[in-house]
Scaffold this motif. Sequence first.
Motif, PDB file in Angstrom:
ATOM      1  N   PHE A 144      38.006  32.611  48.006  1.00 29.49           N
ATOM      2  CA  PHE A 144      37.045  33.322  48.849  1.00 29.49           C
ATOM      3  C   PHE A 144      35.752  32.524  48.968  1.00 29.49           C
ATOM      4  O   PHE A 144      35.443  31.683  48.115  1.00 29.49           O
ATOM      5  CB  PHE A 144      36.760  34.728  48.316  1.00 29.49           C
ATOM      6  CG  PHE A 144      36.147  34.760  46.935  1.00 29.49           C
ATOM      7  CD1 PHE A 144      34.766  34.890  46.774  1.00 29.49           C
ATOM      8  CD2 PHE A 144      36.933  34.663  45.790  1.00 29.49           C
ATOM      9  CE1 PHE A 144      34.193  34.912  45.513  1.00 29.49           C
ATOM     10  CE2 PHE A 144      36.378  34.693  44.528  1.00 29.49           C
ATOM     11  CZ  PHE A 144      35.006  34.821  44.380  1.00 29.49           C
ATOM     12  N   HIS A 171      32.448  31.897  37.762  1.00 29.13           N
ATOM     13  CA  HIS A 171      32.359  31.192  39.045  1.00 29.13           C
ATOM     14  C   HIS A 171      31.387  30.016  39.016  1.00 29.13           C
ATOM     15  O   HIS A 171      31.159  29.378  40.040  1.00 29.13           O
ATOM     16  CB  HIS A 171      31.917  32.164  40.145  1.00 29.13           C
ATOM     17  CG  HIS A 171      32.873  33.295  40.368  1.00 29.13           C
ATOM     18  ND1 HIS A 171      32.557  34.407  41.129  1.00 29.13           N
ATOM     19  CD2 HIS A 171      34.141  33.493  39.929  1.00 29.13           C
ATOM     20  CE1 HIS A 171      33.582  35.238  41.146  1.00 29.13           C
ATOM     21  NE2 HIS A 171      34.556  34.706  40.420  1.00 29.13           N
ATOM     22  N   ARG A 184      32.976  27.637  47.635  1.00 25.32           N
ATOM     23  CA  ARG A 184      34.271  28.323  47.661  1.00 25.32           C
ATOM     24  C   ARG A 184      34.786  28.468  46.230  1.00 25.32           C
ATOM     25  O   ARG A 184      34.681  27.545  45.430  1.00 25.32           O
ATOM     26  CB  ARG A 184      35.277  27.545  48.493  1.00 25.32           C
ATOM     27  CG  ARG A 184      36.686  28.159  48.480  1.00 25.32           C
ATOM     28  CD  ARG A 184      37.621  27.456  49.442  1.00 25.32           C
ATOM     29  NE  ARG A 184      37.786  26.039  49.131  1.00 25.32           N
ATOM     30  CZ  ARG A 184      38.572  25.215  49.821  1.00 25.32           C
ATOM     31  NH1 ARG A 184      39.235  25.659  50.879  1.00 25.32           N
ATOM     32  NH2 ARG A 184      38.674  23.936  49.476  1.00 25.32           N
ATOM     33  N   ASN A 216      36.268  40.001  42.144  1.00 25.48           N
ATOM     34  CA  ASN A 216      35.477  38.780  41.998  1.00 25.48           C
ATOM     35  C   ASN A 216      34.406  38.670  43.072  1.00 25.48           C
ATOM     36  O   ASN A 216      33.272  38.259  42.799  1.00 25.48           O
ATOM     37  CB  ASN A 216      36.405  37.568  42.025  1.00 25.48           C
ATOM     38  CG  ASN A 216      37.122  37.344  40.714  1.00 25.48           C
ATOM     39  OD1 ASN A 216      36.636  36.635  39.841  1.00 25.48           O
ATOM     40  ND2 ASN A 216      38.278  37.974  40.553  1.00 25.48           N
ATOM     41  N   MET A 217      34.744  39.038  44.306  1.00 32.12           N
ATOM     42  CA  MET A 217      33.778  38.981  45.402  1.00 32.12           C
ATOM     43  C   MET A 217      32.615  39.948  45.183  1.00 32.12           C
ATOM     44  O   MET A 217      31.485  39.677  45.577  1.00 32.12           O
ATOM     45  CB  MET A 217      34.473  39.311  46.722  1.00 32.12           C
ATOM     46  CG  MET A 217      35.447  38.243  47.197  1.00 32.12           C
ATOM     47  SD  MET A 217      36.382  38.757  48.663  1.00 32.12           S
ATOM     48  CE  MET A 217      35.089  38.705  49.916  1.00 32.12           C
ATOM     49  N   ASN A 218      32.924  41.081  44.517  1.00 28.13           N
ATOM     50  CA  ASN A 218      31.922  42.130  44.322  1.00 28.13           C
ATOM     51  C   ASN A 218      31.259  42.064  42.954  1.00 28.13           C
ATOM     52  O   ASN A 218      30.751  43.070  42.458  1.00 28.13           O
ATOM     53  CB  ASN A 218      32.552  43.507  44.547  1.00 28.13           C
ATOM     54  CG  ASN A 218      32.883  43.741  46.005  1.00 28.13           C
ATOM     55  OD1 ASN A 218      32.133  43.350  46.887  1.00 28.13           O
ATOM     56  ND2 ASN A 218      34.022  44.359  46.261  1.00 28.13           N
ATOM     57  N   ARG A 238      38.856  40.974  45.397  1.00 30.67           N
ATOM     58  CA  ARG A 238      37.727  41.857  45.724  1.00 30.67           C
ATOM     59  C   ARG A 238      36.826  42.088  44.509  1.00 30.67           C
ATOM     60  O   ARG A 238      35.600  42.124  44.626  1.00 30.67           O
ATOM     61  CB  ARG A 238      38.242  43.199  46.243  1.00 30.67           C
ATOM     62  CG  ARG A 238      38.826  43.124  47.650  1.00 30.67           C
ATOM     63  CD  ARG A 238      39.575  44.392  48.005  1.00 30.67           C
ATOM     64  NE  ARG A 238      38.701  45.565  48.042  1.00 30.67           N
ATOM     65  CZ  ARG A 238      39.126  46.825  47.929  1.00 30.67           C
ATOM     66  NH1 ARG A 238      40.421  47.077  47.743  1.00 30.67           N
ATOM     67  NH2 ARG A 238      38.269  47.820  47.994  1.00 30.67           N
ATOM     68  N   ASP A 264      34.351  44.044  51.944  1.00 30.07           N
ATOM     69  CA  ASP A 264      35.118  44.603  50.833  1.00 30.07           C
ATOM     70  C   ASP A 264      36.369  45.318  51.340  1.00 30.07           C
ATOM     71  O   ASP A 264      36.890  46.212  50.700  1.00 30.07           O
ATOM     72  CB  ASP A 264      34.247  45.576  50.019  1.00 30.07           C
ATOM     73  CG  ASP A 264      34.941  46.018  48.729  1.00 30.07           C
ATOM     74  OD1 ASP A 264      35.715  45.216  48.171  1.00 30.07           O
ATOM     75  OD2 ASP A 264      34.732  47.172  48.297  1.00 30.07           O
ATOM     76  N   PRO A 275      31.947  33.176  48.735  1.00 28.42           N
ATOM     77  CA  PRO A 275      30.998  34.225  48.322  1.00 28.42           C
ATOM     78  C   PRO A 275      29.985  34.537  49.422  1.00 28.42           C
ATOM     79  O   PRO A 275      29.618  33.643  50.184  1.00 28.42           O
ATOM     80  CB  PRO A 275      30.314  33.638  47.096  1.00 28.42           C
ATOM     81  CG  PRO A 275      31.263  32.592  46.582  1.00 28.42           C
ATOM     82  CD  PRO A 275      31.954  32.033  47.786  1.00 28.42           C
TER      83      PRO A 275
END
Length: 300
Positions: free
Chosen positions: A298, A248, A282, A227-229, A225, A10, A300
């Motif tokens: 990114f 996603h 991805r 979206n990643m979190n 970030r 993060d 995941p």
Amino acid sequence: GMAVAIIKGDKIIYANGFGVRELGKSAKVDKKTLFAVGSTTKGMTVATLGMLVDEEKLSWDDWVVDILPGFRMYDAYATAEMRVRDLLTHKSGLSRGDGVWLEFPITQKKVLHQIRYLKPAYSFRSKYHYSNLMYLTAGLVSAEVHGDSWDKVMYKRLFKPLRMNRSVPMSRDIKKRSNIATPHAKENGLLSEENFKTIKHRDADAIAPAGAVYSNALEMANWVRLNMNKGEFEGKRILSEAVINEMHKPQMHTSYSSTSELTNFTMYGLGWSVDDYRGHKRVSHGGGIDGFRTWLGFIP
């Protein structure tokens, strides 16, 4: 010029600019230089709809015509059956139709009205076919249910909590900012320095929810970030995990290759492309508008 940001976990572990903001001038690109980010705007528009889903003011499968009574497609069945989800997954069957807005001043509501005159390229839901016009419609759905304009919702509910303080949602807003990259194009198709020229910034406000945002590497990294979190940013919940998962999740098949060593399949989620890269899922999206190219993504 160009700018790059890299995220691990993060943390933004690298952010930097390269080159100059305009050919022949000395002002350099840095991590805060604004670029038009084109169609990477689409995922942000989906996020404003996701907020309404979280608040139970909207469902992904609500009928568009119930929210925008003036919405019409050329095909009566598509008009009646079009859901919010269909707007976001490029399966309307609509021809590209960007000539409706591209070369002359026109309001978003006028663009919406013109959609009814565009003959479909494919039957409804039969095939992936990219459409900026459906994302404009999605932005107008968002504005209608929020009770505020799309750009104000974007700034207040997404940019501010993500600390995207220099980012702007509309082309016209770049007049309020400094440190902006100049768009360039090549003359006569020749890719050499002497054949590059500066061009005007494209006015994309008529189609803003599909691709008018200007941002920089540092601030776009904050959007990634989130979206990643799974909808959290620095401890604050902005979108539910369920909404992020829906964004996603593959919703529409776009392509398949049995020969690529890197990517076998490409799908489209809600405002994001979803594919496999060297065996890993991805999530990514590109953006292209006159003189600018953007890519973000990114694993995941």
